[in-house]
Enzyme design. Structure first.
Site, mmCIF file in Angstrom:
data_model
loop_
_atom_site.group_PDB
_atom_site.id
_atom_site.type_symbol
_atom_site.label_atom_id
_atom_site.label_comp_id
_atom_site.label_asym_id
_atom_site.label_seq_id
_atom_site.Cartn_x
_atom_site.Cartn_y
_atom_site.Cartn_z
ATOM 1 N N HIS A 66 0.875 -1.171 0.000
ATOM 2 C CA HIS A 66 0.000 0.000 0.000
ATOM 3 C C HIS A 66 0.917 1.228 0.000
ATOM 4 O O HIS A 66 1.940 1.258 0.701
ATOM 5 C CB HIS A 66 -0.928 0.007 1.219
ATOM 6 C CG HIS A 66 -2.133 -0.867 1.036
ATOM 7 N ND1 HIS A 66 -2.824 -1.436 2.083
ATOM 8 C CD2 HIS A 66 -2.790 -1.264 -0.092
ATOM 9 C CE1 HIS A 66 -3.841 -2.142 1.619
ATOM 10 N NE2 HIS A 66 -3.840 -2.054 0.300
ATOM 11 N N ASP A 68 1.168 4.135 1.234
ATOM 12 C CA ASP A 68 1.659 4.858 2.409
ATOM 13 C C ASP A 68 2.783 4.102 3.119
ATOM 14 O O ASP A 68 3.352 4.610 4.089
ATOM 15 C CB ASP A 68 0.516 5.185 3.387
ATOM 16 C CG ASP A 68 -0.269 3.967 3.835
ATOM 17 O OD1 ASP A 68 -0.499 3.059 3.009
ATOM 18 O OD2 ASP A 68 -0.658 3.903 5.012
ATOM 19 N N HIS A 69 3.151 2.933 2.606
ATOM 20 C CA HIS A 69 4.257 2.174 3.201
ATOM 21 C C HIS A 69 5.483 2.071 2.283
ATOM 22 O O HIS A 69 6.500 1.530 2.704
ATOM 23 C CB HIS A 69 3.772 0.783 3.622
ATOM 24 C CG HIS A 69 2.758 0.846 4.718
ATOM 25 N ND1 HIS A 69 3.051 0.581 6.034
ATOM 26 C CD2 HIS A 69 1.456 1.224 4.711
ATOM 27 C CE1 HIS A 69 1.977 0.760 6.778
ATOM 28 N NE2 HIS A 69 0.982 1.155 5.996
ATOM 29 N N HIS A 145 -4.105 -8.636 6.513
ATOM 30 C CA HIS A 145 -4.523 -7.362 5.946
ATOM 31 C C HIS A 145 -5.252 -7.622 4.623
ATOM 32 O O HIS A 145 -5.348 -8.762 4.182
ATOM 33 C CB HIS A 145 -3.276 -6.474 5.762
ATOM 34 C CG HIS A 145 -3.585 -5.016 5.576
ATOM 35 N ND1 HIS A 145 -4.540 -4.349 6.295
ATOM 36 C CD2 HIS A 145 -3.050 -4.088 4.730
ATOM 37 C CE1 HIS A 145 -4.580 -3.081 5.907
ATOM 38 N NE2 HIS A 145 -3.688 -2.902 4.956
ATOM 39 N N ASP A 215 0.373 -3.341 8.434
ATOM 40 C CA ASP A 215 -0.988 -3.142 8.900
ATOM 41 C C ASP A 215 -1.624 -4.511 9.121
ATOM 42 O O ASP A 215 -1.354 -5.439 8.373
ATOM 43 C CB ASP A 215 -1.801 -2.395 7.849
ATOM 44 C CG ASP A 215 -1.248 -1.014 7.539
ATOM 45 O OD1 ASP A 215 -0.226 -0.620 8.105
ATOM 46 O OD2 ASP A 215 -1.849 -0.325 6.702
ATOM 47 N N HIS A 273 -0.058 4.585 13.308
ATOM 48 C CA HIS A 273 -0.858 4.419 12.078
ATOM 49 C C HIS A 273 -2.275 4.921 12.327
ATOM 50 O O HIS A 273 -3.259 4.339 11.875
ATOM 51 C CB HIS A 273 -0.861 2.941 11.639
ATOM 52 C CG HIS A 273 -1.259 2.740 10.204
ATOM 53 N ND1 HIS A 273 -2.559 2.481 9.817
ATOM 54 C CD2 HIS A 273 -0.543 2.782 9.050
ATOM 55 C CE1 HIS A 273 -2.614 2.333 8.496
ATOM 56 N NE2 HIS A 273 -1.401 2.525 8.003
#
Lengths: 309, 309
Positions: A66, A68-69, A145, A215, A273
């Site tokens: 994802h 944002d990682h 996830h 996550d 997070h």
């Protein structure tokens, strides 16, 4: 002075950017070696802010794909090119990230990196040792996830005890016996006296450990893997009031994270997070502390040290 | 109150990240409409910091495809998806950026954006009007860099004058005459008296303008294009002591930027894109001011307003 085992927070937010938080990135310093865990947009800037030299980072761990990682990865690699890096750079991630990164480098017209980018594909089905050196083992393990996602466990290896000053001379211990004593054996003197091991050695500091879990939905399978770690980072995107949303999006609440920490009997829990809907993570932190009191909410540029007494 | 025409600096550094500066990004607010110019890594974070709502940005201008000018784009687009954007998002850039962005979106598994990404390919050979609406014209024009690169000129359109209060009644001016008077005509009364135009109208505020020039070597061809703009941003990566390096890398010195500003007779010069080798841009600024005194060195989160007396 004890060698460092400490975590620096570079980014603590979830996908939606805020004015105060960056997307996920953390650096673990183990005995002076630096490990970058996730690499959200702005990681470079945050490394500079925390005075962590880019050349000290040889290993990057990307939990999942994802944005944002990992959106900060291409900028980080580009800067390494500008800096004239020659050392290998190891990236532990989903195998697809290699193709993606190569596409980006080709697009940018980067003909010669000057260093090797070594990709290590993660196993999203089972726990796996991905790094094993003299003083440290790193293990990846599956989280739960929306897309394949791994957590990472950093564990110092047990050290040998040291022989107490003067004991070699006092009991005339031959050099060949030292390795047995360090491994726990008692020692028999020439006269036949048995000197118990504990009189001969100073026990080593216990190995330190850190686990990173982001996550993930609440996922009890990780409990035995992260059991008794000194420091656990576990995502806590939502408060209990958004429990259903957390479940629907395969994220955790603060209470979920704390429940995992409690069952795993960890030393300290860090949560982060956080969803941008919360102006502060206070409610998430409160709900976590009600279950696992030794919990802290992370914020950018904080450093958490694992120190042995 | 005059409608805004103001520039906000989101990022002022060159490719190498620093702890205090972000790579290039600026937002121009023209009469309440927001235009994003370049989109380096961290642009999202900086937009939040400057309280510029993502939904207010419908037009993004990417000068060229070096990473420090567009690595923030995929994060910005991803956030628009999270925010549920439905309005078209226009991107003015090298045609190849569309392919690159589509590859990224496919990789991320973004099946449905929810809005149209409209790409407008730039012309790197000649000046071209790329946006033309009632109150504003935007022109792209070629700069001189290692790879194709465009500058952007934002120019308000001339406004009509207003008829002075009371004059319509005083001279019994018929409505059909108004458009001629606004266009500059005198007026003849029923009695045959000629009323000069300047007695009838209040002249409009002069149209305001801003030109963005990054990255580029010293390039005199742009002078007629940016002639007399109120505000000129021109990169100034190096000091004069690195003149040869500037030439070799197709960048400018502060003196180069100032020389362009002077020859183009602009109102004010802003310089930025400073190399990370300078702890402060003071020397670059001094060298620029020696040639063009009304120069400022940009820094993050500063706002420059073009105001008419």
């Amino acid at each position: 002075m004890q060698m460092p085992f400490q975590l620096t927070i570079l980014g603590s937010s979830s996908a939606m950017p805020t004015s105060k938080r960056y997307p996920t990135a953390q650096v673990l310093n183990v005995l002076g070696r630096f490990f970058l865990i996730d690499c959200g947009e702005g990681t470079q800037h945050q490394l500079r802010k925390n005075k962590i030299g880019f050349g000290r980072l040889d290993h990057i761990f990307i939990s999942h794909l994802h944005g944002d990682h990992f959106f900060g990865l291409i900028g980080f690699i580009s800067t390494q090119v500008l800096l004239g890096r020659t050392k290998d750079l190891h990236i532990y991630a989903h195998s697809e990230l290699q193709r993606y990164t190569q596409y980006q480098l080709d697009f940018l017209g980067t003909e010669e990196l000057g260093f090797r980018l070594v990709f290590h594909p993660l196993n999203f089905k089972k726990e796996q040792v991905i790094f094993d050196e003299e003083k440290l083992t790193i293990t990846s393990f599956p989280l739960h996830h929306r897309i394949p996602c791994c957590g990472f466990l950093f564990r110092e290896k047990s050290k040998e005890p040291n022989i107490k000053k003067g004991k070699l001379k006092q009991y005339k211990i031959p050099i060949r016996e030292i390795k047995y004593i360090k491994a726990g054996a008692d020692f028999q003197t020439e006269k036949g006296d048995i000197i118990p091991n504990k009189e001969l050695v100073i026990p080593p500091a216990a190995p330190r450990s850190f686990a990173f879990c982001s996550d993930t939905a609440y996922h009890e399978s990780i409990i035995p893997i992260i059991s008794k770690v000194d420091l656990l980072y576990h995502e806590a995107t939502f408060a209990e009031s958004e429990k259903k949303l957390a479940q629907a999006t395969f994220h955790s609440t603060g209470a979920d994270a704390a429940s995992i920490a409690k069952q795993a009997n960890v030393g300290k829990l860090l949560i982060g997070h956080f969803s941008a809907r919360y102006k502060t993570p206070e409610i998430i932190l409160e709900e976590a502390r009600a279950i696992f009191p030794n919990t802290e909410a992370i914020i950018e540029n904080e450093v958490f040290k694992v120190v042995r007494d």
